[in-house]
Design a protein around this motif. Structure first.
Motif, PDB file in Angstrom:
ATOM      1  N   TRP A  72       0.715  -1.186   0.181  1.00  0.00           N
ATOM      2  CA  TRP A  72      -0.038   0.058  -0.174  1.00  0.00           C
ATOM      3  C   TRP A  72       0.994   1.216  -0.012  1.00  0.00           C
ATOM      4  CZ3 TRP A  72      -5.610  -0.713  -0.033  1.00  0.00           C
ATOM      5  CH2 TRP A  72      -5.808  -2.006   0.231  1.00  0.00           C
ATOM      6  N   THR A  73       0.249   2.221  -0.631  1.00  0.00           N
ATOM      7  CA  THR A  73       1.319   3.565  -0.761  1.00  0.00           C
ATOM      8  C   THR A  73       0.370   4.751  -0.247  1.00  0.00           C
ATOM      9  OG1 THR A  73       0.835   3.962  -3.236  1.00  0.00           O
ATOM     10  CG2 THR A  73       2.801   2.789  -2.617  1.00  0.00           C
ATOM     11  N   ARG A  74       0.951   5.633   0.148  1.00  0.00           N
ATOM     12  CA  ARG A  74       0.075   6.880   0.558  1.00  0.00           C
ATOM     13  C   ARG A  74       1.135   8.039  -0.045  1.00  0.00           C
ATOM     14  NH1 ARG A  74       1.227  10.813   3.812  1.00  0.00           N
ATOM     15  NH2 ARG A  74       2.354  10.477   5.869  1.00  0.00           N
ATOM     16  N   GLU A  75       0.254   8.950  -0.744  1.00  0.00           N
ATOM     17  CA  GLU A  75       1.182  10.272  -1.213  1.00  0.00           C
ATOM     18  C   GLU A  75       1.383  11.184  -0.029  1.00  0.00           C
ATOM     19  OE1 GLU A  75      -1.371  12.314  -4.109  1.00  0.00           O
ATOM     20  OE2 GLU A  75      -1.554  10.316  -5.329  1.00  0.00           O
ATOM     21  N   LYS A  76       2.479  11.870  -0.212  1.00  0.00           N
ATOM     22  CA  LYS A  76       3.035  12.784   0.673  1.00  0.00           C
ATOM     23  C   LYS A  76       1.767  13.682   1.203  1.00  0.00           C
ATOM     24  CE  LYS A  76       5.223  15.346  -2.557  1.00  0.00           C
ATOM     25  NZ  LYS A  76       6.492  15.676  -3.230  1.00  0.00           N
ATOM     26  N   ALA A  77       1.748  14.179   2.531  1.00  0.00           N
ATOM     27  CA  ALA A  77       0.871  15.100   2.945  1.00  0.00           C
ATOM     28  C   ALA A  77       1.282  16.156   2.815  1.00  0.00           C
ATOM     29  CB  ALA A  77       0.409  14.446   4.501  1.00  0.00           C
TER      30      ALA A  77
ATOM     31  N   ASP B 136       7.910  15.719   2.627  1.00  0.00           N
ATOM     32  CA  ASP B 136       8.669  15.760   1.340  1.00  0.00           C
ATOM     33  C   ASP B 136       8.686  14.368   0.706  1.00  0.00           C
ATOM     34  OD1 ASP B 136      10.158  14.779   3.365  1.00  0.00           O
ATOM     35  OD2 ASP B 136      12.061  15.931   2.754  1.00  0.00           O
ATOM     36  N   MET B 137       8.224  13.192   1.460  1.00  0.00           N
ATOM     37  CA  MET B 137       8.238  11.914   1.093  1.00  0.00           C
ATOM     38  C   MET B 137       6.794  11.395   0.931  1.00  0.00           C
ATOM     39  SD  MET B 137      11.516  10.788   3.367  1.00  0.00           S
ATOM     40  CE  MET B 137      10.719  11.527   4.731  1.00  0.00           C
ATOM     41  N   ASP B 138       6.646  10.165   0.023  1.00  0.00           N
ATOM     42  CA  ASP B 138       5.602   9.357   0.249  1.00  0.00           C
ATOM     43  C   ASP B 138       5.854   8.375   0.926  1.00  0.00           C
ATOM     44  OD1 ASP B 138       4.433  10.954  -2.238  1.00  0.00           O
ATOM     45  OD2 ASP B 138       4.969   9.523  -3.610  1.00  0.00           O
ATOM     46  N   ARG B 139       4.857   7.339   1.213  1.00  0.00           N
ATOM     47  CA  ARG B 139       5.179   6.228   2.297  1.00  0.00           C
ATOM     48  C   ARG B 139       4.549   5.029   1.490  1.00  0.00           C
ATOM     49  NH1 ARG B 139       7.147   9.866   5.126  1.00  0.00           N
ATOM     50  NH2 ARG B 139       6.370  10.752   6.923  1.00  0.00           N
TER      51      ARG B 139
ATOM     52  N   ASP C  17       8.316   1.687   4.153  1.00  0.00           N
ATOM     53  CA  ASP C  17       9.518   2.231   3.593  1.00  0.00           C
ATOM     54  C   ASP C  17       8.949   3.803   3.766  1.00  0.00           C
ATOM     55  OD1 ASP C  17      11.115   3.641   1.945  1.00  0.00           O
ATOM     56  OD2 ASP C  17      10.623   2.198   0.015  1.00  0.00           O
ATOM     57  N   ARG C  18       9.585   4.597   4.586  1.00  0.00           N
ATOM     58  CA  ARG C  18       9.255   5.885   4.650  1.00  0.00           C
ATOM     59  C   ARG C  18       9.458   6.986   3.670  1.00  0.00           C
ATOM     60  NH1 ARG C  18       7.911   7.639   9.784  1.00  0.00           N
ATOM     61  NH2 ARG C  18       9.079   9.525   9.486  1.00  0.00           N
ATOM     62  N   ASP C  19      10.692   6.525   2.925  1.00  0.00           N
ATOM     63  CA  ASP C  19      10.575   7.600   1.716  1.00  0.00           C
ATOM     64  C   ASP C  19      10.702   6.829   0.543  1.00  0.00           C
ATOM     65  OD1 ASP C  19      13.078   6.003   1.939  1.00  0.00           O
ATOM     66  OD2 ASP C  19      14.187   7.512   2.756  1.00  0.00           O
ATOM     67  N   MET C  20      10.056   5.789   0.326  1.00  0.00           N
ATOM     68  CA  MET C  20      10.144   5.047  -1.102  1.00  0.00           C
ATOM     69  C   MET C  20      11.238   5.016  -2.076  1.00  0.00           C
ATOM     70  SD  MET C  20       6.658   4.634  -1.531  1.00  0.00           S
ATOM     71  CE  MET C  20       6.293   4.738  -3.137  1.00  0.00           C
ATOM     72  N   ASP C  21      12.727   4.320  -1.160  1.00  0.00           N
ATOM     73  CA  ASP C  21      13.694   4.091  -1.757  1.00  0.00           C
ATOM     74  C   ASP C  21      13.834   2.830  -1.903  1.00  0.00           C
ATOM     75  OD1 ASP C  21      14.021   3.873   0.763  1.00  0.00           O
ATOM     76  OD2 ASP C  21      15.911   4.685   1.219  1.00  0.00           O
ATOM     77  N   ALA C  22      12.690   1.912  -1.853  1.00  0.00           N
ATOM     78  CA  ALA C  22      12.547   0.432  -1.657  1.00  0.00           C
ATOM     79  C   ALA C  22      13.734  -0.047  -0.819  1.00  0.00           C
ATOM     80  CB  ALA C  22      13.553   0.212  -3.420  1.00  0.00           C
TER      81      ALA C  22
END
Length: 142
Positions: free
Chosen positions: A46-51, A55-58, A71-76
């Motif tokens: 599941w992903t969530r766009e940055k609020a 500065d990062m999606d989740r 993954d707090r910053d979508m860096d895999a």
């Protein structure tokens, strides 16, 4: 006579709790902690766009074996991981490792999946960052 019986039962109980294969060992094996049937709707990535102001999606992945990774910053790269259980519409999470784990990282939420979105309603949580993250809708990764 009765006190000897109680002492014997207490000794037996303590052996069962701390001997190999007893409760202490069982706590390490979380295999039965998740009910696969109830958890199946939440399993996946599941992903969530940055609020606003972030500065990062989740991303969060719930595995069928009752584990999760964040993954707090979508860096895999997994930043937080732990165990979860599902009972009806309640998910309980315990973070057990990662760079951002806080002591006693326990949380409990009601969850709902509607229109392809996963939503959480706070029951109790010890982690402020997760409370914030779970206040937004999540979409299943394709």
């Amino acid at each position: 006579m009765i006190s000897r019986i109680f002492r014997g039962l207490a000794a037996l109980a303590s052996l069962c709790l701390w001997a190999p294969g007893g409760q202490a060992a069982a706590e390490e094996d979380w295999g039965d902690w998740v009910n696969p049937t109830l958890a199946s709707s939440i399993v996946g990535a599941w992903t969530r766009e940055k609020a606003p102001g972030e500065d990062m999606d989740r991303a969060i992945t719930f595995a069928p074996d009752g584990t999760f990774e964040v993954d707090r910053d979508m860096d895999a790269k997994k930043d937080i991981w732990g165990k979860y259980s599902v009972d009806q519409d309640v998910i309980t999470l315990i973070a057990t490792g990662g760079d951002f784990v806080q002591p006693a990282a326990f949380g409990k939420y009601r969850f709902d999946i509607a229109d392809g979105q996963l939503g959480f309603t706070l029951i109790e949580d010890t982690v402020q960052a997760r409370i914030k993250d779970f206040s937004f809708a999540w979409r299943k990764k394709q």
